[in-house]
Motif scaffolding. Structure first.
Motif: not given
Length: 252
Positions: A171-172, A199-205
């Motif tokens: 989402p970011t 449930l959030l899929v994210e590369q921005n740790l």
């Protein structure tokens, strides 16, 4: 906006919102997801990992958009193998990577179309209360919006399906830092004020550990570790070990 439903109106509290067991996703001879297992009881679980690790393929399997093997249970009910529209009607909503808003529809038309699909406690007016900026832009087409506004619209469209489980893929991506902060505040508010699991899929740790209760790390299609978000946020060495360059800046 949206009132929380009593526990009896939702699924039994003893069942996990999402239970994935030994999930495989293949594209021809390539395995994108390999024997992945996840458990999301309630709250927010973030899946983190570098590009190409199988995160989006896992989301696509949960929503029924790609064939898979293994087990995917929503509040104890097996949903793997169901078509996407039936999974959506069981309470799974998806905010896809890239937002995917329609060029030819206004903001208001997006929301009212989604509301026709599944009438629940969320309404277009409730979305405008959650995102006042969308109300100001309600007569603008989807592609006339900024990236942040498109993300608000994509989230609002998903919420109108009155989900018990909300999936969000990157989402970011492409958003300015101030919009990312606003998005984090919105997701924390939704998790605190509703019974919806996320449930959030994210590369921005940094974003993932700020929003989620727990974090699962995917490497080469496998879930290699799941841990509390606060523990990962506090351990810079582990961030580097698990995520490499994507861990830079967390906790600073």
């Amino acid at each position: 906006m949206r009132a929380s439903k009593p526990a009896a109106a939702r699924e039994p509290a003893t069942q996990a919102a999402l239970a994935i067991d030994r999930l495989d996703v293949r594209y021809g001879r390539a395995r994108a997801v390999q024997q992945a297992s996840l458990l999301l009881e309630r709250g927010t679980l973030a899946i983190v990992g570098r590009n190409g690790m199988g995160k989006t393929s896992l989301c696509n399997a949960v929503t029924g958009m790609v064939p898979s093997s293994g087990s995917i249970r929503l509040f104890g009910e097996e949903i793997r193998g169901l078509p996407p529209h039936r999974i959506a009607r069981r309470g799974v909503a998806y905010v896809p990577q890239g937002r995917r808003v329609w060029r030819s529809l206004t903001v208001d038309e997006h929301l009212r179309l989604a509301h026709r699909f599944r009438r629940g406690e969320w309404t277009p007016d409730g979305i405008y209360e959650l995102f006042p900026r969308l109300k100001q832009r309600r007569h603008n087409g989807g592609t006339q919006l900024s990236g942040g506004e498109q993300q608000m619209l994509a989230i609002g469209r998903a919420l109108l399906l009155d989900p018990s489980l909300l999936l969000m893929d990157e989402p970011t991506e492409g958003l300015a830092p101030i919009i990312v902060e606003q998005l984090a505040a919105t997701l924390r508010s939704l998790a605190a004020r509703t019974e919806m699991a996320i449930l959030l899929v994210e590369q921005n740790l940094r974003f993932a550990v700020d929003v989620a209760d727990s974090v699962a790390v995917m490497v080469n299609g496998c879930v290699v570790r799941t841990m509390p978000a606060a523990a990962l946020a506090a351990d810079r060495a582990l961030q580097q070990q698990l995520m490499g360059v994507h861990a830079q800046g967390v906790g600073s």
